[in-house]
Design a protein around this motif. Structure first.
Motif, PDB file in Angstrom:
ATOM      1  N   PHE A 161       0.742  -1.309   0.032  1.00 22.76           N
ATOM      2  CA  PHE A 161      -0.203  -0.614   0.002  1.00 22.76           C
ATOM      3  C   PHE A 161       0.992   1.510   0.530  1.00 22.76           C
ATOM      4  CE2 PHE A 161      -2.889  -3.146   1.183  1.00 22.76           C
ATOM      5  CZ  PHE A 161      -4.163  -2.385   0.670  1.00 22.76           C
ATOM      6  N   VAL A 162       0.479   2.138  -0.591  1.00 25.12           N
ATOM      7  CA  VAL A 162       1.138   3.721  -0.892  1.00 25.12           C
ATOM      8  C   VAL A 162       0.139   4.522  -0.629  1.00 25.12           C
ATOM      9  CG1 VAL A 162       2.343   5.175  -2.439  1.00 25.12           C
ATOM     10  CG2 VAL A 162       2.903   2.449  -2.646  1.00 25.12           C
ATOM     11  N   VAL A 163       0.260   4.997   0.286  1.00 25.74           N
ATOM     12  CA  VAL A 163      -0.887   6.791   0.854  1.00 25.74           C
ATOM     13  C   VAL A 163      -0.574   7.902   0.319  1.00 25.74           C
ATOM     14  CG1 VAL A 163      -2.583   7.246   2.470  1.00 25.74           C
ATOM     15  CG2 VAL A 163      -2.288   4.740   2.245  1.00 25.74           C
ATOM     16  N   VAL A 164      -0.984   8.476  -0.279  1.00 30.40           N
ATOM     17  CA  VAL A 164       0.012  10.076  -1.072  1.00 30.40           C
ATOM     18  C   VAL A 164      -0.874  11.035   0.116  1.00 30.40           C
ATOM     19  CG1 VAL A 164       0.477  11.307  -2.256  1.00 30.40           C
ATOM     20  CG2 VAL A 164       0.271   9.198  -2.878  1.00 30.40           C
ATOM     21  N   GLU A 165      -0.440  11.598   0.636  1.00 29.27           N
ATOM     22  CA  GLU A 165      -1.112  12.873   1.458  1.00 29.27           C
ATOM     23  C   GLU A 165      -1.985  14.048   0.687  1.00 29.27           C
ATOM     24  OE1 GLU A 165       1.788  16.341   3.405  1.00 29.27           O
ATOM     25  OE2 GLU A 165       1.347  16.932   1.738  1.00 29.27           O
ATOM     26  N   PRO A 166      -3.071  13.972   0.919  1.00 24.40           N
ATOM     27  CA  PRO A 166      -4.067  14.618  -0.337  1.00 24.40           C
ATOM     28  C   PRO A 166      -3.353  15.503  -0.719  1.00 24.40           C
ATOM     29  CG  PRO A 166      -5.450  14.098   2.085  1.00 24.40           C
ATOM     30  CD  PRO A 166      -3.271  13.474   2.527  1.00 24.40           C
ATOM     31  N   PHE A 167      -3.610  15.689  -2.221  1.00 28.75           N
ATOM     32  CA  PHE A 167      -3.362  17.012  -2.762  1.00 28.75           C
ATOM     33  C   PHE A 167      -3.665  18.187  -3.022  1.00 28.75           C
ATOM     34  CE2 PHE A 167      -2.445  13.066  -5.607  1.00 28.75           C
ATOM     35  CZ  PHE A 167      -1.222  13.014  -5.570  1.00 28.75           C
ATOM     36  N   ALA A 204      -2.460   5.641   7.231  1.00 32.18           N
ATOM     37  CA  ALA A 204      -1.712   5.212   6.868  1.00 32.18           C
ATOM     38  C   ALA A 204      -0.797   3.801   7.469  1.00 32.18           C
ATOM     39  CB  ALA A 204      -1.116   5.783   5.508  1.00 32.18           C
ATOM     40  N   GLU A 205       0.143   4.751   8.791  1.00 24.66           N
ATOM     41  CA  GLU A 205       0.304   3.946   9.110  1.00 24.66           C
ATOM     42  C   GLU A 205       0.077   3.165  10.073  1.00 24.66           C
ATOM     43  OE1 GLU A 205       3.382   5.093  13.870  1.00 24.66           O
ATOM     44  OE2 GLU A 205       2.155   6.431  12.296  1.00 24.66           O
ATOM     45  N   GLU A 206      -1.601   2.744  10.563  1.00 24.32           N
ATOM     46  CA  GLU A 206      -2.070   1.900  10.935  1.00 24.32           C
ATOM     47  C   GLU A 206      -1.781   0.872  10.247  1.00 24.32           C
ATOM     48  OE1 GLU A 206      -5.911   2.688  12.197  1.00 24.32           O
ATOM     49  OE2 GLU A 206      -5.163   4.614  13.078  1.00 24.32           O
ATOM     50  N   ILE A 207      -1.692   0.822   9.131  1.00 23.61           N
ATOM     51  CA  ILE A 207      -2.022  -0.584   8.304  1.00 23.61           C
ATOM     52  C   ILE A 207      -0.528  -0.502   8.046  1.00 23.61           C
ATOM     53  CG2 ILE A 207      -4.414  -0.259   7.408  1.00 23.61           C
ATOM     54  CD1 ILE A 207      -3.406   0.787   4.908  1.00 23.61           C
ATOM     55  N   GLY A 208       0.694  -0.173   8.144  1.00 20.32           N
ATOM     56  CA  GLY A 208       1.755  -0.158   7.631  1.00 20.32           C
ATOM     57  C   GLY A 208       2.207   0.403   6.203  1.00 20.32           C
ATOM     58  N   ALA A 209       1.593   0.938   5.738  1.00 21.94           N
ATOM     59  CA  ALA A 209       1.462   1.644   4.294  1.00 21.94           C
ATOM     60  C   ALA A 209       2.794   2.828   4.639  1.00 21.94           C
ATOM     61  CB  ALA A 209       0.652   2.365   3.816  1.00 21.94           C
ATOM     62  N   ASP A 210       3.164   2.096   3.037  1.00 21.28           N
ATOM     63  CA  ASP A 210       4.330   3.320   2.584  1.00 21.28           C
ATOM     64  C   ASP A 210       3.441   4.711   2.355  1.00 21.28           C
ATOM     65  OD1 ASP A 210       7.075   1.622   2.586  1.00 21.28           O
ATOM     66  OD2 ASP A 210       5.932   1.358   0.249  1.00 21.28           O
ATOM     67  N   TYR A 211       4.164   5.648   2.920  1.00 20.42           N
ATOM     68  CA  TYR A 211       3.655   6.730   3.007  1.00 20.42           C
ATOM     69  C   TYR A 211       4.310   8.374   2.240  1.00 20.42           C
ATOM     70  CZ  TYR A 211       1.322  11.343   4.311  1.00 20.42           C
ATOM     71  OH  TYR A 211       0.622  12.781   4.646  1.00 20.42           O
ATOM     72  N   VAL A 212       3.524   8.796   1.168  1.00 20.41           N
ATOM     73  CA  VAL A 212       4.108  10.028   0.416  1.00 20.41           C
ATOM     74  C   VAL A 212       3.887  11.133   1.123  1.00 20.41           C
ATOM     75  CG1 VAL A 212       3.976  11.040  -1.130  1.00 20.41           C
ATOM     76  CG2 VAL A 212       4.566   8.593  -1.510  1.00 20.41           C
ATOM     77  N   PRO A 213       4.473  11.915   1.881  1.00 20.46           N
ATOM     78  CA  PRO A 213       4.240  13.267   2.595  1.00 20.46           C
ATOM     79  C   PRO A 213       4.763  14.283   1.343  1.00 20.46           C
ATOM     80  CG  PRO A 213       6.342  12.702   2.968  1.00 20.46           C
ATOM     81  CD  PRO A 213       6.138  11.357   1.907  1.00 20.46           C
ATOM     82  N   GLY A 214       4.033  15.590   1.622  1.00 24.65           N
ATOM     83  CA  GLY A 214       4.436  16.975   0.823  1.00 24.65           C
ATOM     84  C   GLY A 214       3.209  16.937  -0.457  1.00 24.65           C
TER      85      GLY A 214
END
Length: 207
Positions: free
Chosen positions: A123-129, A150-160
């Protein structure tokens, strides 16, 4: 909002599904191939499944929820993807004043449901545009909720990602927005693809 089942393209590459709104659907681009998701997928040989919907939020413009409802998470799950991108939250700012609690709950519910249904997917969760210089307080609040889920499911997270179009919004001398003033044009989507490429390359392991 109910959407039709998405077809998985033929081929041998990983199946990558996108749960998103107009900024992932590619509204404002001259062709679907010019949207950031398709640029990133083509570069990597991914089989893109992108049933994203204009105006969709975790709550906004949504009338169906849950397993068997035919909502967009249902379509993503049905594609049995190897990778899932979640790029949601922008449109929920427009109903934040009256539905904040529901938005927060639904972010967690959607991500948990997707993860439980396809636990082997990455999973890749992206900071909302975001799309204007004006940033209501709800923008940062919803970003925080998305990151926590995202952290709860252990996803990769894209900030910014809410800042990727800064300095190039409608009215700018160097705008990257389409004629509607709301969505990126081809230049904007190309820049978003560059930013996403860099973020994915920084993951461990990279994508």
């Amino acid at each position: 909002m109910r959407v039709d089942a998405a077809e998985v393209p033929e081929g041998d590459g990983p199946v990558v599904a996108f749960y998103g709104d107009s900024y992932t659907l590619g509204t404002g681009a001259s062709a679907p191939s010019k949207r950031w998701s398709s640029i990133v997928s083509a570069e990597r040989g991914w089989r893109e499944v992108n049933p994203s919907v204009n105006g969709l939020g975790f709550v906004n413009n949504r009338s169906t929820y849950g397993e068997g409802s035919g909502d967009l998470p249902d379509i993503v799950i049905g594609a049995d993807p190897d990778i899932v991108f979640v790029t949601m939250g922008l449109n929920d700012n427009f109903s934040y004043s009256s539905r904040a609690d529901r938005i927060r709950e639904q972010i967690t519910a959607d991500l948990t449901r997707l993860h439980d249904a396809i636990p082997d997917a990455r999973f890749v969760v992206v900071e909302p545009f975001w799309y204007t210089d004006d940033r209501p307080e709800s923008v940062e609040t919803i970003i925080g909720w998305v990151e926590a889920a995202a952290e709860e499911i252990g996803a990769d997270y894209v900030p910014g990602a809410s800042r990727w179009l800064d300095g190039h919004y409608a009215g700018s001398a160097d705008t990257w927005m389409a004629s509607d003033g709301l969505h990126p044009n081809d230049t904007g989507y190309a820049h978003m693809a560059e930013e996403m490429d860099a973020a994915l390359a920084a993951f461990s392991p990279p994508l």
